[in-house]
Design a protein around this motif. Structure first.
Motif, PDB file in Angstrom:
ATOM      1  N   GLU A  34       0.878  -1.270   0.024  1.00 43.63           N
ATOM      2  CA  GLU A  34      -0.001  -0.049  -0.014  1.00 43.63           C
ATOM      3  C   GLU A  34       0.782   1.407   0.093  1.00 43.63           C
ATOM      4  O   GLU A  34       0.265   2.218  -0.882  1.00 43.63           O
ATOM      5  N   ILE A  35       1.966   1.324   0.705  1.00 47.97           N
ATOM      6  CA  ILE A  35       2.744   2.336   0.660  1.00 47.97           C
ATOM      7  C   ILE A  35       3.536   2.590  -0.307  1.00 47.97           C
ATOM      8  O   ILE A  35       3.829   3.703  -1.008  1.00 47.97           O
ATOM      9  N   VAL A  36       4.092   1.483  -1.340  1.00 48.93           N
ATOM     10  CA  VAL A  36       4.584   1.469  -2.588  1.00 48.93           C
ATOM     11  C   VAL A  36       3.358   2.224  -3.664  1.00 48.93           C
ATOM     12  O   VAL A  36       3.899   3.023  -4.447  1.00 48.93           O
ATOM     13  N   ARG A  37       2.272   1.765  -3.419  1.00 47.26           N
ATOM     14  CA  ARG A  37       1.297   2.315  -4.425  1.00 47.26           C
ATOM     15  C   ARG A  37       1.068   3.668  -4.331  1.00 47.26           C
ATOM     16  O   ARG A  37       0.644   4.588  -5.074  1.00 47.26           O
ATOM     17  N   GLU A  38       1.218   4.113  -2.870  1.00 43.80           N
ATOM     18  CA  GLU A  38       0.936   5.406  -2.567  1.00 43.80           C
ATOM     19  C   GLU A  38       2.191   6.181  -2.934  1.00 43.80           C
ATOM     20  O   GLU A  38       2.025   7.468  -3.619  1.00 43.80           O
ATOM     21  N   ILE A  39       3.375   5.927  -2.938  1.00 45.38           N
ATOM     22  CA  ILE A  39       4.602   6.626  -3.312  1.00 45.38           C
ATOM     23  C   ILE A  39       4.411   6.726  -4.997  1.00 45.38           C
ATOM     24  O   ILE A  39       4.425   7.693  -5.494  1.00 45.38           O
ATOM     25  N   PHE A  40       3.753   5.799  -5.625  1.00 46.60           N
ATOM     26  CA  PHE A  40       3.758   5.680  -7.326  1.00 46.60           C
ATOM     27  C   PHE A  40       2.536   6.877  -7.594  1.00 46.60           C
ATOM     28  O   PHE A  40       2.775   7.678  -8.343  1.00 46.60           O
ATOM     29  N   SER A  41       1.502   6.942  -6.744  1.00 45.73           N
ATOM     30  CA  SER A  41       0.446   7.777  -6.757  1.00 45.73           C
ATOM     31  C   SER A  41       0.956   9.130  -6.618  1.00 45.73           C
ATOM     32  O   SER A  41       0.625  10.174  -7.428  1.00 45.73           O
ATOM     33  N   LEU A  42       1.808   9.533  -5.624  1.00 41.90           N
ATOM     34  CA  LEU A  42       2.321  10.706  -5.225  1.00 41.90           C
ATOM     35  C   LEU A  42       3.051  11.245  -6.366  1.00 41.90           C
ATOM     36  O   LEU A  42       3.201  12.306  -6.924  1.00 41.90           O
ATOM     37  N   CYS A  43       3.839  10.134  -6.864  1.00 41.73           N
ATOM     38  CA  CYS A  43       4.761  10.758  -8.003  1.00 41.73           C
ATOM     39  C   CYS A  43       4.144  11.087  -9.281  1.00 41.73           C
ATOM     40  O   CYS A  43       4.132  12.048 -10.073  1.00 41.73           O
ATOM     41  N   LEU A  44       3.076  10.293  -9.538  1.00 39.93           N
ATOM     42  CA  LEU A  44       2.126  10.409 -10.623  1.00 39.93           C
ATOM     43  C   LEU A  44       1.289  11.774 -10.645  1.00 39.93           C
ATOM     44  O   LEU A  44       0.796  12.447 -11.520  1.00 39.93           O
ATOM     45  N   SER A  45       1.160  12.194  -9.302  1.00 44.11           N
ATOM     46  CA  SER A  45       0.593  13.448  -9.160  1.00 44.11           C
ATOM     47  C   SER A  45       1.454  14.738  -9.297  1.00 44.11           C
ATOM     48  O   SER A  45       0.879  15.832  -8.674  1.00 44.11           O
ATOM     49  N   GLY A  46       2.595  14.626  -9.397  1.00 45.62           N
ATOM     50  CA  GLY A  46       3.603  15.590  -9.760  1.00 45.62           C
ATOM     51  C   GLY A  46       4.300  16.026  -8.449  1.00 45.62           C
ATOM     52  O   GLY A  46       5.072  17.081  -8.560  1.00 45.62           O
ATOM     53  N   ASN A  47       4.408  15.077  -7.391  1.00 50.13           N
ATOM     54  CA  ASN A  47       5.261  15.557  -6.373  1.00 50.13           C
ATOM     55  C   ASN A  47       6.743  15.182  -6.612  1.00 50.13           C
ATOM     56  O   ASN A  47       6.915  13.991  -7.224  1.00 50.13           O
ATOM     57  N   SER A  48       7.717  15.993  -6.263  1.00 53.37           N
ATOM     58  CA  SER A  48       8.844  15.645  -6.292  1.00 53.37           C
ATOM     59  C   SER A  48       9.402  14.645  -4.966  1.00 53.37           C
ATOM     60  O   SER A  48       8.645  14.380  -4.224  1.00 53.37           O
ATOM     61  N   LEU A  49      10.452  14.216  -5.164  1.00 46.19           N
ATOM     62  CA  LEU A  49      10.961  13.137  -4.129  1.00 46.19           C
ATOM     63  C   LEU A  49      10.813  13.882  -2.883  1.00 46.19           C
ATOM     64  O   LEU A  49      10.749  13.080  -1.982  1.00 46.19           O
ATOM     65  N   GLU A  50      11.297  14.924  -2.839  1.00 45.15           N
ATOM     66  CA  GLU A  50      11.470  15.749  -1.669  1.00 45.15           C
ATOM     67  C   GLU A  50      10.024  15.938  -1.022  1.00 45.15           C
ATOM     68  O   GLU A  50       9.765  15.737   0.204  1.00 45.15           O
ATOM     69  N   LYS A  51       8.881  16.211  -1.758  1.00 41.30           N
ATOM     70  CA  LYS A  51       7.495  16.282  -1.329  1.00 41.30           C
ATOM     71  C   LYS A  51       7.144  14.781  -0.657  1.00 41.30           C
ATOM     72  O   LYS A  51       6.209  14.654   0.123  1.00 41.30           O
ATOM     73  N   ILE A  52       7.541  13.961  -1.832  1.00 40.39           N
ATOM     74  CA  ILE A  52       7.069  12.414  -1.017  1.00 40.39           C
ATOM     75  C   ILE A  52       7.727  12.064   0.263  1.00 40.39           C
ATOM     76  O   ILE A  52       7.065  11.556   1.125  1.00 40.39           O
ATOM     77  N   GLN A  53       9.170  12.626   0.263  1.00 41.75           N
ATOM     78  CA  GLN A  53       9.763  12.278   1.708  1.00 41.75           C
ATOM     79  C   GLN A  53       9.180  13.033   2.656  1.00 41.75           C
ATOM     80  O   GLN A  53       8.603  12.523   3.846  1.00 41.75           O
ATOM     81  N   GLU A  54       8.703  14.278   2.695  1.00 44.16           N
ATOM     82  CA  GLU A  54       8.133  14.864   3.785  1.00 44.16           C
ATOM     83  C   GLU A  54       6.593  14.233   3.885  1.00 44.16           C
ATOM     84  O   GLU A  54       6.161  14.037   5.002  1.00 44.16           O
ATOM     85  N   HIS A  55       5.741  13.818   2.981  1.00 40.98           N
ATOM     86  CA  HIS A  55       4.692  13.343   3.144  1.00 40.98           C
ATOM     87  C   HIS A  55       4.902  11.928   4.038  1.00 40.98           C
ATOM     88  O   HIS A  55       4.194  11.644   4.954  1.00 40.98           O
ATOM     89  N   LEU A  56       5.707  11.122   3.753  1.00 38.13           N
ATOM     90  CA  LEU A  56       5.815  10.004   4.385  1.00 38.13           C
ATOM     91  C   LEU A  56       6.426  10.324   5.953  1.00 38.13           C
ATOM     92  O   LEU A  56       5.731   9.539   6.826  1.00 38.13           O
ATOM     93  N   ARG A  57       7.014  11.319   5.990  1.00 41.59           N
ATOM     94  CA  ARG A  57       7.655  11.632   7.251  1.00 41.59           C
ATOM     95  C   ARG A  57       6.539  12.110   8.033  1.00 41.59           C
ATOM     96  O   ARG A  57       6.266  11.590   9.349  1.00 41.59           O
ATOM     97  N   THR A  58       5.524  12.897   7.853  1.00 42.09           N
ATOM     98  CA  THR A  58       4.719  13.593   8.460  1.00 42.09           C
ATOM     99  C   THR A  58       3.518  12.409   8.776  1.00 42.09           C
ATOM    100  O   THR A  58       2.851  12.340   9.775  1.00 42.09           O
ATOM    101  N   GLN A  59       3.264  11.347   7.734  1.00 44.38           N
ATOM    102  CA  GLN A  59       2.277  10.205   8.192  1.00 44.38           C
ATOM    103  C   GLN A  59       3.073   9.185   9.117  1.00 44.38           C
ATOM    104  O   GLN A  59       2.286   8.233   9.419  1.00 44.38           O
ATOM    105  N   GLY A  60       4.397   9.432   9.504  1.00 36.42           N
ATOM    106  CA  GLY A  60       4.930   8.499  10.369  1.00 36.42           C
ATOM    107  C   GLY A  60       5.287   7.320   9.712  1.00 36.42           C
ATOM    108  O   GLY A  60       5.377   6.059  10.441  1.00 36.42           O
ATOM    109  N   ILE A  61       5.372   7.228   8.250  1.00 42.02           N
ATOM    110  CA  ILE A  61       5.901   5.695   7.752  1.00 42.02           C
ATOM    111  C   ILE A  61       7.219   5.621   7.809  1.00 42.02           C
ATOM    112  O   ILE A  61       8.095   6.468   6.932  1.00 42.02           O
ATOM    113  N   PRO A  62       7.822   4.741   8.319  1.00 45.10           N
ATOM    114  CA  PRO A  62       9.368   4.584   8.333  1.00 45.10           C
ATOM    115  C   PRO A  62       9.791   4.197   7.028  1.00 45.10           C
ATOM    116  O   PRO A  62       9.175   3.366   6.429  1.00 45.10           O
TER     117      PRO A  62
END
Length: 131
Positions: A34-62
Motif C-alpha cells: 500500500e505504501i509503494v502504491r501511495e509513493i507511485f501515486s504521489l509521483c504521478l500526481s507531480g510530487n517531487s522526491l522531497e515532497k514524497i519524503q515529507e509526506h511519508l515523514r508526516t504520516q509516520g511511515i518509516p
C-alpha cells in the motif's frame, strides 16, 4: 498473491513490499505494498522526491531500514524498480511514473540526440574544458 516457484527463484533480491515465505516463494506484504502504491501515486500526481519524503515523514511511515525519513535515493530506486509490476502496481503505472520522472530530469543533456554532440558533452563533463 504469490509468485510461482520459478518466478520466485529468478526474482533475485527481495525488495520493500515483498518477502519470501517458508518455501522461499515471493509473496506480497500488503501493508508495505500500500505504501509503494501511495509513493507511485504521489509521483504521478507531480510530487517531487522531497515532497514524497515529507509526506511519508508526516504520516509516520518509516523507511525500509526503519529510519524516520526516507532518503531520496531509496525513493528513486523504488520508483525505478520494475519488480513492483509483479502484483503491486500495473505496467501502465510503472511506465507513467518513468515518463513523469524523465520529464522532470535535471540533466540538461537528456535531449541531445546527435551522437557526436552527446559524446562531446560527455567528454566535456568528464574531463572539463580542454586547453
Amino acid at each position: 498473491m504469490k509468485l510461482s516457484p520459478l518466478e520466485s527463484k529468478i526474482f533475485g533480491k527481495v525488495c520493500y513490499g515483498f518477502r519470501r515465505d517458508k518455501n522461499k516463494r515471493i509473496e506480497i506484504v500488503e501493508q508495505e505494498a500500500e505504501i509503494v502504491r501511495e509513493i507511485f501515486s504521489l509521483c504521478l500526481s507531480g510530487n517531487s522526491l522531497e515532497k514524497i519524503q515529507e509526506h511519508l515523514r508526516t504520516q509516520g511511515i518509516p523507511s525500509p531500514s526503519g529510519r524516520a525519513v526516507w532518503s531520496r535515493d531509496v525513493l528513486n530506486k523504488l520508483l525505478n524498480n520494475y519488480k513492483y509490476t509483479f502484483g503491486i502496481i500495473d505496467h501502465a503505472t510503472y511506465f507513467a511514473a518513468e515518463e513523469m520522472k524523465s520529464s522532470r530530469c535535471r540533466n540538461p543533456n537528456r535531449n541531445i540526440e546527435d551522437d557526436k554532440e552527446w559524446n562531446e558533452q560527455v567528454n566535456l563533463n568528464y574531463y572539463g574544458p580542454t586547453r
